[in-house]
Design an enzyme around this catalytic site. Structure first.
Site, short mmCIF file in Angstrom:
data_model
loop_
_atom_site.label_atom_id
_atom_site.label_comp_id
_atom_site.label_asym_id
_atom_site.label_seq_id
_atom_site.Cartn_x
_atom_site.Cartn_y
_atom_site.Cartn_z
N GLU B 87 6.21 -10.92 4.09
CA GLU B 87 5.93 -11.84 2.98
C GLU B 87 7.20 -12.23 2.23
OE1 GLU B 87 2.57 -10.75 0.62
OE2 GLU B 87 1.29 -10.49 2.38
N HIS B 238 3.84 8.42 0.02
CA HIS B 238 3.89 9.70 0.73
C HIS B 238 5.24 9.92 1.38
CE1 HIS B 238 2.79 12.57 4.09
NE2 HIS B 238 2.51 13.22 2.99
N LYS B 279 7.60 18.58 -3.23
CA LYS B 279 7.93 17.16 -3.14
C LYS B 279 8.53 16.67 -4.46
CE LYS B 279 4.39 16.23 0.38
NZ LYS B 279 2.96 15.89 0.61
#
Lengths: 306, 306, 306, 306
Positions: B87, B238, B279
């Site tokens: 895009e 993620h 994380k």
């Protein structure tokens, strides 16, 4: 014309009876009944059925239900994330445990426990994964050398499924019954991390993601009809509906989602929006069930077989 | 200790002043102010900043803001979907148009218009894409032959950016300023569909997704500190938080999301859950802003520069 | 036809400029711009404007903004919950404090602190309320005796507003400017609890909720046009749109909401659904902004004046 | 320690068996099982049980389930909106019909059909309501004159229930079994509109909302233990938990909700937040089920009896 009407208490009411009653309850209950009816139609119509789910659903007890669908050859292909692949493997060794959404995450971290919503996974699960993946990567490298070219994600998952000897495993049954599992982002997880270490020793090893494209296209182009059972969003959803552009869209589509349309996300996009894209046919049978899949899908699963 | 207190009308109040006032408004307004403060801290601390977004945000007017962040070298890496890549390229030729969420999708389909929420994309946008991608794929194949090995997704996107001559393009500035764009599922879109046709003629062409792994690891391992600006969910989120496991987690993280935690999805998972996974660090500065990014991120963007 | 396009960074961009740009951003940003345009139209059209909000918005810093709207006579009537009434009074004595969504609620309880999302209210706030309400109830009882009939909720709130000497108070300005505050469930809060104790001593005291009906109907029936600024859901929303049935619906309606339509709730119901009910006119100008009001309404407020 | 594990297909699995399995599924499925366990405990502990729901649930087929709970004397009190009262009455004459969320609301309006999500109500339902309410208001006025004082909402609803001769009616069974229905905003609906017309002829008629306060307080203060089954949000939820402040909070609470906490709304507030307010006890058994009640509550209902 369905009248809206509840039902009386009955001690041993079956799930099938309840879901039948759901058409008279309204709101999302009636969407569950519509989902069941649409899935029955796609099956009766011999549609090629594509099941998609996000990896947290494999973290949950839906894993064994997905395995059952593969065992029964109810679905013809799966699209999911690599988290589903690695957790299916880990669970074939040792189950995950129910926890709570409100645990102290610092304490969990210090004790080597990882949280997925209210489900707990120990570091030892991942250590076990490592033990499984290293010899498996050796096997893949050998295959790459023998074939003289890199494998694609679905071939790798097929090989992995052959190594899993667990009646509750999705991959086990998918490999046994030749149900391809497409995984467009195969490195996005612990599988990728382990592969990173492996590749440091074996820089010649690679994964060619373009290798799956023909299998995906053939699956769609050879189908008389296609049906989608789309649980959750993400690229698993996008990939399945996107694949269907080459045949002007799904003939049937059931979405189960917790995402909403207002932010323009693909995860929250309606089946109607997909019509504008030729991802779903103009006259397709579709429904969107707004619900956590852990509640909705067991109800659908127990009711959708003829 | 902040007192909760609104503000008076002032005709030309600046966005910066408003966001400063937001710390006294409470609920998600105060989270926007916290997001700004955390991003300022990560910048001051010279953290390696990873920006992630879903492709619908590039469909929206956030595209030009992301391009500006690349032009200003405010971010050090991007993780996103291939929809963002294609895009950004399409918009460098012809803009998308504002529509409405409530259009008739069958009529849109019949007139060759595709809907993304309330944003409209014409089939002609995609036809233009095709014209751009075919020669580009030839170029990639030539590179593959010259190097004697397949390229990885971030190398491909880097090459593509060099072909885009538009000051409003994310890829243009990312290539110019050597900001890697990681895209773990590079075939999941029109880019993949075009590549499918190309590969039918050139079966030797491939994309090795493992090729990006070292660059990703080096980016993280060489950083003194890392900060995440995580807009939306999906694998972009993620992947960015997962990459940080090798260094025990992000030092700073700002999430802007419309997803909720109750379904155990990664998209809805809190920064706290990420702590259990290494994380995000235990003592990291984090905030979750619950808002459509088209509202929240312009406010943050206009306020986060010192 | 609006092109979708972001904007460049500019150091002192005003909120008005940003909201003007929002029409080119898409998704909910463009809905904020539409909300501003509709409110400008209702004002230009001299519509009777009804503002509704839930009491948590008065807990937040929106309180002072609502007060400003009453001071400026921008709105003609308010519908809200009694929590708004009592918290406006409490805040005129002592501000609430910003906390966090993740505090330990047992500890808060033990230290006499009550949590509303990330806003903290001390028990001492409620003790102060008690001191104010007891003499006020005496005053009301005297009025009841003098009039020979019970008061209605809006009369009581009008009286209460006269006792508040705070430039930041909604009730202060509403009473000063004769803006009725309708509160269909006036006992549903600490106000009700205090009244329970008072009534044990004064069983003859009562509140006749039917006393407000004529004022509500007259407000609507005497209006040339009506416009609704509906922040959040609940009975405040329902009451405002329901009042408009007698004139076949609002001419203008702006909803700002975090609720969705899929569960059939009134809180999540669209402006379109209200058309079927004659609560909004078929040709009305309407928009639904999906956002926490603490973010969206300050943006709208700063942009909606001509 | 529950292991996470799905289940196999079995043709006639009962709802009870499914809900038992839900404790091993995780995410919201396991919350449904916890809700069942907590309701069983409150019943076993002989707690005074307060059921709250929003009126759209009475629009749905949950109406007959709520009626059943009153018939079986499973609950001791109800808090709800007046929409529940008037729709229960309307449905005793003629059922509502299942439609769809995506109907053309202008066309519905022109044909005299009102939409509640995917449930349709005809104008004729409301005309029937009018026929019932006018003589009923005459009866109430007579009672007011005989008693020499105005009635409170719960007394009015009790009287209305006596007039309904329908085994599927909530009010019918509530009146028969002396289960009070508290309705803090009794004029917020068609009931109020009809009363407005009636009061124009009978200005002496009134409703004293303070009349219910003693009954509410006595219900709570006389209970050894209290339990809440809180379906949806709004003032029904607030009123039920607020009533329990006088005894330092509910001992048991089950919330079923589609609202989230991030906007600080009461509808989305967690059971934990209520602990800070003494609305729920520190050591109470609680759970929040994130689901449309039309799906979740039938599952709970069929499983919660011993």
């Amino acid at each position: 014309m369905n009248e809206i009407k509840g039902f009386k208490y009955s001690e041993n009411k079956s799930v099938k009876d309840l879901v039948n009653n759901f058409s008279s309850i309204g709101f999302q209950a009636s969407h569950i009944k519509q989902a069941v009816d649409i899935i029955k139609k796609m099956k009766k119509d011999k549609a090629t059925i594509i099941l998609t789910f996000t990896s947290n659903m494999v973290s949950s007890g839906l894993r064994e239900i997905f395995a059952e669908l593969c065992k029964l050859k109810f679905v013809n292909a799966i699209v999911t994330g690599v988290g589903s692949v690695e957790e299916d493997l880990m669970k074939s060794k040792k189950p995950f445990i129910l926890g709570s959404f409100n645990l102290n995450d610092k304490e969990l971290h210090q004790t080597g426990v990882n949280r997925i919503g209210n489900i707990l996974v120990e570091n030892s699960h991942y250590e076990g994964l490592e033990d499984n993946l290293l010899p498996f990567f050796e096997h893949l490298l050998k295959m790459q050398n023998e074939k003289g070219k890199m494998l694609g994600p679905s071939e790798i998952i097929f090989e992995l499924g052959k190594t899993i000897n667990d009646e509750n495993s999705i991959l086990h049954w998918a490999s046994k019954n030749n149900i391809p599992i497409f995984c467009p982002a195969i490195l996005d997880g612990a599988f990728g991390l382990q592969l990173y270490y492996f590749k440091q020793e074996h820089p010649e090893f690679g994964i060619d993601v373009t290798a799956d494209m023909k299998a995906e296209a053939d699956l769609i182009l050879n189908a008389e009809k296609t049906g989608g059972i789309i649980l959750g969003g993400g690229f698993a959803k996008h990939h399945a509906i996107g694949m269907n552009i080459v045949r002007e869209g799904f003939d049937y589509a059931v979405y189960v989602t917790t995402a909403e349309a207002y932010d323009g996300s693909l995860s929250g996009a309606s089946t109607s929006e997909a019509v504008s894209w030729s991802k779903i046919k103009e006259d397709a049978n579709t429904v969107v069930v707004h619900s956590d899949a852990t509640i909705a899908f067991p109800l659908i699963f127990l009711s959708m077989f003829e």
